[in-house]
Design a protein around this motif. Structure first.
Motif, short mmCIF file in Angstrom:
data_model
loop_
_atom_site.label_atom_id
_atom_site.label_comp_id
_atom_site.label_asym_id
_atom_site.label_seq_id
_atom_site.Cartn_x
_atom_site.Cartn_y
_atom_site.Cartn_z
N GLN A 1 36.66 50.50 35.39
CA GLN A 1 35.79 50.00 36.44
C GLN A 1 34.44 49.63 35.87
O GLN A 1 33.90 50.32 34.99
CB GLN A 1 35.60 51.06 37.53
CG GLN A 1 36.76 51.20 38.48
CD GLN A 1 36.43 52.16 39.61
OE1 GLN A 1 35.36 52.76 39.66
NE2 GLN A 1 37.36 52.31 40.54
N CYS A 2 33.85 48.54 36.37
CA CYS A 2 32.53 48.12 35.93
C CYS A 2 31.85 47.41 37.09
O CYS A 2 32.45 47.22 38.16
CB CYS A 2 32.62 47.21 34.70
SG CYS A 2 33.52 45.67 34.98
N ASP A 3 30.60 47.00 36.89
CA ASP A 3 29.85 46.35 37.97
C ASP A 3 30.53 45.07 38.45
O ASP A 3 30.43 44.72 39.62
CB ASP A 3 28.43 46.03 37.49
CG ASP A 3 27.60 47.29 37.26
OD1 ASP A 3 27.98 48.34 37.80
OD2 ASP A 3 26.59 47.21 36.52
N GLU A 4 31.22 44.39 37.54
CA GLU A 4 31.89 43.12 37.91
C GLU A 4 33.24 43.35 38.58
O GLU A 4 33.89 42.40 38.99
CB GLU A 4 32.09 42.25 36.67
CG GLU A 4 30.79 41.80 35.99
CD GLU A 4 30.13 42.92 35.20
OE1 GLU A 4 30.86 43.82 34.72
OE2 GLU A 4 28.90 42.92 35.08
N GLY A 5 33.69 44.59 38.66
CA GLY A 5 34.98 44.89 39.27
C GLY A 5 35.84 45.72 38.35
O GLY A 5 35.97 46.93 38.51
N ARG B 1 37.13 45.81 33.95
CA ARG B 1 37.17 45.23 32.61
C ARG B 1 38.54 45.53 32.01
O ARG B 1 38.96 46.68 31.94
CB ARG B 1 36.06 45.82 31.74
CG ARG B 1 35.98 45.20 30.35
CD ARG B 1 34.71 45.62 29.62
NE ARG B 1 34.67 47.06 29.37
CZ ARG B 1 33.85 47.90 29.98
NH1 ARG B 1 33.03 47.46 30.92
NH2 ARG B 1 33.86 49.19 29.68
N SER C 1 33.69 55.97 29.62
CA SER C 1 34.60 54.85 29.36
C SER C 1 34.69 54.49 27.89
O SER C 1 35.43 53.59 27.51
CB SER C 1 34.13 53.62 30.16
OG SER C 1 32.83 53.25 29.74
N GLU D 1 41.86 50.98 42.89
CA GLU D 1 41.23 51.41 44.14
C GLU D 1 42.18 52.25 44.98
O GLU D 1 41.78 53.26 45.56
CB GLU D 1 40.75 50.19 44.91
CG GLU D 1 39.96 50.52 46.16
CD GLU D 1 39.40 49.27 46.83
OE1 GLU D 1 40.03 48.81 47.80
OE2 GLU D 1 38.36 48.76 46.36
N ARG E 1 42.52 45.71 39.78
CA ARG E 1 41.42 46.34 40.52
C ARG E 1 41.93 46.98 41.81
O ARG E 1 41.55 48.11 42.15
CB ARG E 1 40.34 45.30 40.84
CG ARG E 1 39.08 45.90 41.46
CD ARG E 1 38.25 44.85 42.18
NE ARG E 1 38.94 44.32 43.34
CZ ARG E 1 39.04 44.95 44.52
NH1 ARG E 1 38.52 46.16 44.68
NH2 ARG E 1 39.67 44.38 45.52
#
Length: 241
Positions: free
Chosen positions: A84-88, A90, A215, A35, A31
């Motif tokens: 990238q996803c809502d949890e950080g 995948r 994605s 970023e 992650r």
């Protein structure tokens, strides 16, 4: 329903090299790398990365100064697709790994496993904003493709390479959507396409049913290895993948 046709979609992406931070859980290290580069999707390859599996250690806790061998392991090789996803982030992929103490080996690799040291990686990243890479005359060096006829896969991938205006490409099969990192599958899976080269062929697929990158919904990741491309650094990195 309109039939799907073979097509390729150029994206705002690039080949890259970097250091994946050690000591963090693998998912967090990936992650952070995404970023730093501004990537929404990323494919990376790891080779010979030491790892540690400390039972009961919270993800945010510091790493102990000494590590008995019962915590030690090694990634021999791993190919990862990160989104990238809502949890950080995948993570999905395939690889081979081992644990020094000979513990029972599982068929999945937890993303909470920490790297024992920083790891050098090569890969391809795709930015969240793809608008500047999808227009006519784009000089994009990364693309996604989907194929209607898998029986003629080699010819179709050569044709979509030509449709991008490239003389040659290297192609990675994205495989089926999974939510885990698994042991390397048999050679008859989509991942068997890993790193194969395709030279441009006659014919140009109809791009009318292509859509902007998301994605999911794509079969293959392509990178330009045309020897006459304008960006020499991009070519050099692509050839090292």
């Amino acid at each position: 329903m309109m039939a799907m046709t073979d097509c390729a979609w150029p994206v705002n992406g690039r080949a890259f090299e970097d250091i994946l931070d050690g000591y963090f859980p693998l998912g967090e290290s990936v992650r952070q790398m995404m970023e730093r580069h501004g990537f929404a999707t990323m494919w990376i390859a790891l080779l010979h990365a030491p790892v540690m599996n400390i039972r009961g250690l919270p993800p945010t806790a510091p790493v102990p100064l000494s590590l008995p061998k019962t915590y030690s392991g090694m990634i021999d090789n791993m190919s990862l697709l990160a989104v990238q996803c809502d949890e950080g982030v995948r993570l999905a992929g395939v690889g081979d790994w081992l644990w020094v103490d000979g513990r029972a080996e599982s068929e999945t690799f937890p993303v909470s496993t920490r790297l024992g040291e920083p790891a050098f990686v090569r890969g391809i990243g795709i930015a969240a904003d793809t608008s500047d890479a999808s227009g006519e005359g784009s000089a994009a060096t990364v693309a996604l493709a989907r194929l209607d006829n898998r029986q003629a896969m080699d010819n179709a991938l050569a044709a979509v390479t030509r449709s991008l205006g490239w003389r040659a490409s290297r192609v990675w099969g994205l495989g089926t959507a999974v939510s885990e990192i698994r042991r390397t599958p048999s050679v008859d899976t989509a991942h068997a396409l890993f790193g194969r080269r395709f030279d441009a062929a006659e014919g140009k697929p109809d791009p009318s049913h292509c859509a902007p990158v998301s994605s999911s919904g794509w079969d293959y990741l392509l990178v330009d290895v045309s020897p006459d491309q304008a960006d020499g650094e991009a070519l050099e990195l692509a050839l090292r993948l």
